[in-house]
Design a protein around this motif. Structure first.
Motif, PDB file in Angstrom:
ATOM      1  N   SER A  27       0.853  -1.186   0.000  1.00 45.24           N
ATOM      2  CA  SER A  27       0.000   0.000   0.000  1.00 45.24           C
ATOM      3  C   SER A  27       0.889   1.237   0.000  1.00 45.24           C
ATOM      4  CB  SER A  27      -0.936   0.025   1.202  1.00 45.24           C
ATOM      5  OG  SER A  27      -0.206   0.159   2.401  1.00 45.24           O
ATOM      6  N   GLU A  43      -4.927   7.433   0.241  1.00 49.81           N
ATOM      7  CA  GLU A  43      -4.302   6.216  -0.258  1.00 49.81           C
ATOM      8  C   GLU A  43      -4.224   6.260  -1.780  1.00 49.81           C
ATOM      9  OE1 GLU A  43      -4.951   1.407  -0.059  1.00 49.81           O
ATOM     10  OE2 GLU A  43      -5.748   2.660   1.549  1.00 49.81           O
ATOM     11  N   TRP A  52       1.858   3.892  -8.289  1.00 47.53           N
ATOM     12  CA  TRP A  52       0.729   4.233  -7.429  1.00 47.53           C
ATOM     13  C   TRP A  52       0.337   5.675  -7.710  1.00 47.53           C
ATOM     14  CZ3 TRP A  52      -1.114   0.640  -3.747  1.00 47.53           C
ATOM     15  CH2 TRP A  52      -0.373  -0.539  -3.673  1.00 47.53           C
TER      16      TRP A  52
END
Length: 71
Positions: A27, A43, A52
């Protein structure tokens, strides 16, 4: 340069966009002055190439930030 090839941060219609390459991460979040350094708020989503990405509406140029990378 297309947005798919950018890394770091840049201005977007929604505020600021953030992108980092972290292929082994479980993550990734972006934390900074814009969210009180709270890693639960912004996030990032993973793509098929190990990058990401997230758009953060309340982030602006000049604010400090970092990526919180977890595995």
């Amino acid at each position: 340069m297309s947005n798919e090839n950018r890394l770091g941060f840049w201005k977007c219609d929604a505020g600021m966009a953030f992108r980092v390459w972290a292929p082994n991460a479980d993550s990734v979040s972006v934390v900074g002055e814009f969210n009180g350094w709270d890693w639960n708020q912004n996030e990032l989503m993973r793509d098929e190439h190990g990058c990401w990405f997230a758009e953060v509406p309340n982030a602006t140029f000049g604010q400090q930030y970092r990526f919180e990378i977890c595995n």
